[in-house]
Design a protein around this motif. Structure first.
Motif, short mmCIF file in Angstrom:
data_model
loop_
_atom_site.label_atom_id
_atom_site.label_comp_id
_atom_site.label_asym_id
_atom_site.label_seq_id
_atom_site.Cartn_x
_atom_site.Cartn_y
_atom_site.Cartn_z
N ASN A 277 0.81 -1.22 0.00
CA ASN A 277 0.00 0.00 0.00
C ASN A 277 0.84 1.27 0.00
OD1 ASN A 277 -2.37 -1.43 -0.11
ND2 ASN A 277 -2.61 -1.49 2.11
N ALA A 278 2.12 1.17 0.30
CA ALA A 278 3.01 2.34 0.30
C ALA A 278 3.80 2.45 -1.00
CB ALA A 278 3.97 2.28 1.47
N PHE A 279 3.73 1.42 -1.85
CA PHE A 279 4.48 1.37 -3.10
C PHE A 279 3.64 1.94 -4.24
CE2 PHE A 279 6.16 -1.01 -6.81
CZ PHE A 279 7.48 -0.62 -6.73
N ILE A 280 4.29 2.46 -5.27
CA ILE A 280 3.58 2.99 -6.43
C ILE A 280 2.66 1.91 -7.01
CG2 ILE A 280 5.47 2.43 -8.01
CD1 ILE A 280 4.78 5.02 -9.53
N ASN A 281 1.43 2.27 -7.32
CA ASN A 281 0.44 1.32 -7.83
C ASN A 281 0.68 1.06 -9.31
OD1 ASN A 281 -1.74 -0.29 -8.36
ND2 ASN A 281 -3.27 1.28 -7.93
N GLN B 62 7.59 -8.02 -6.33
CA GLN B 62 6.44 -7.56 -5.57
C GLN B 62 5.56 -8.77 -5.26
OE1 GLN B 62 3.86 -4.45 -7.15
NE2 GLN B 62 2.98 -4.17 -5.13
N ALA B 63 5.25 -8.94 -3.98
CA ALA B 63 4.38 -9.98 -3.43
C ALA B 63 5.06 -11.33 -3.43
CB ALA B 63 3.03 -9.97 -4.11
N GLY B 64 4.36 -12.43 -3.79
CA GLY B 64 4.96 -13.74 -3.60
C GLY B 64 4.27 -14.87 -4.32
N GLU C 153 8.87 -12.40 -14.59
CA GLU C 153 7.79 -13.36 -14.45
C GLU C 153 6.61 -12.69 -13.77
OE1 GLU C 153 6.86 -17.65 -12.35
OE2 GLU C 153 8.85 -17.32 -13.22
N TYR C 154 5.42 -12.91 -14.33
CA TYR C 154 4.17 -12.44 -13.74
C TYR C 154 3.43 -13.66 -13.21
CZ TYR C 154 0.04 -9.81 -12.74
OH TYR C 154 -1.00 -9.22 -12.06
N ASN C 155 3.06 -13.61 -11.94
CA ASN C 155 2.40 -14.72 -11.27
C ASN C 155 0.95 -14.30 -10.98
OD1 ASN C 155 1.40 -16.50 -9.33
ND2 ASN C 155 3.27 -16.51 -8.12
N TYR C 156 0.00 -14.92 -11.68
CA TYR C 156 -1.41 -14.59 -11.52
C TYR C 156 -2.03 -15.52 -10.47
CZ TYR C 156 -6.33 -13.90 -12.76
OH TYR C 156 -7.68 -13.63 -12.72
N PHE C 157 -2.17 -15.01 -9.24
CA PHE C 157 -2.80 -15.72 -8.12
C PHE C 157 -2.20 -17.09 -7.85
CE2 PHE C 157 -6.33 -12.81 -9.27
CZ PHE C 157 -6.56 -12.23 -8.04
N GLY C 158 -0.97 -17.35 -8.29
CA GLY C 158 -0.37 -18.66 -8.11
C GLY C 158 -0.92 -19.72 -9.05
N TYR D 44 -6.44 -5.61 -8.12
CA TYR D 44 -6.44 -4.69 -6.99
C TYR D 44 -5.39 -4.95 -5.92
CZ TYR D 44 -10.93 -3.67 -9.11
OH TYR D 44 -11.89 -3.35 -10.01
N LEU D 45 -5.06 -6.18 -5.63
CA LEU D 45 -4.17 -6.49 -4.52
C LEU D 45 -3.41 -7.77 -4.83
CD1 LEU D 45 -3.47 -5.69 -1.51
CD2 LEU D 45 -5.22 -7.36 -0.84
N TYR D 46 -2.13 -7.80 -4.51
CA TYR D 46 -1.35 -9.03 -4.63
C TYR D 46 -1.35 -9.80 -3.33
CZ TYR D 46 0.66 -7.24 -8.99
OH TYR D 46 0.83 -6.77 -10.25
N SER D 47 -1.08 -9.11 -2.23
CA SER D 47 -0.90 -9.80 -0.96
C SER D 47 -1.23 -8.87 0.20
CB SER D 47 0.56 -10.25 -0.84
OG SER D 47 0.83 -10.78 0.42
#
Length: 167
Positions: free
Chosen positions: A10-14, A39-41, A58-63, A119-122
């Motif tokens: 939430n503090a990082f550029i969207n 970003q995220a995991g 690599e882009y990870n879509y919801f695992g 909207y949100l990764y993690s």
């Protein structure tokens, strides 16, 4: 952002649901390995990393789905400017788009990300520079053992207004 930083989501550029670029000024030796930025995991996010000297995004879509592009050749030792560009297909949350990876202004890989997390990764994993500090975004590197073995001088993000999704 700079090497060693860890920033809450939430503090990082969207960068979600919009076109953007990430530019990193790095220095490498032979056989570059490790995460430049992530970003995220494991359950969604993105990463730019090196493995066996080669550069990847690599882009990870919801695992559930992963899109990975990478350079065919390893980075030569020395200073490099790497750039990743995501160009969203349409201005709507979760839209996919074209992804392009550059080394020193030369395209080294291109691909299509079919859809993105809107909207949100993690809830608890943020952005890490020089490592992927929590769960790993990519299965191509180890959790807890993925520190970049080169030097990261600076990383710049640009979420330019081109094709921005309306809220």
């Amino acid at each position: 952002v700079y090497e060693g930083m860890s920033v809450a989501e939430n503090a990082f550029i969207n960068l979600k649901s919009r076109s953007y670029s990430i530019t990193a000024d790095i220095e490498t030796g032979t056989n570059a390995n490790g995460v430049i930025i992530a970003q995220a995991g494991k359950f969604g996010g993105w990463t730019i990393f090196t493995k066996g000297g080669r550069l990847f995004h690599e882009y990870n879509y919801f695992g559930l789905e992963r899109t990975k592009i990478g350079s065919a050749k390893p980075l030569s030792p020395g200073k490099h400017t790497i750039k990743y560009i995501f160009d969203i297909a349409e201005a709507k949350p979760g839209a996919g788009g074209k992804c392009t990876l550059y080394v020193d202004d030369q395209i080294v890989a291109e691909g299509q990300i079919p859809k993105t997390q809107p909207y949100l990764y993690s809830a608890d994993e943020g952005v890490d520079v020089g490592t992927d500090g929590e769960t790993n975004v990519s299965n191509d590197y180890k959790e807890g053992d993925n520190k970049f073995n080169g030097k990261i001088n600076k990383i710049t993000m640009d979420n330019a207004p081109k094709k921005l999704a309306s809220r």
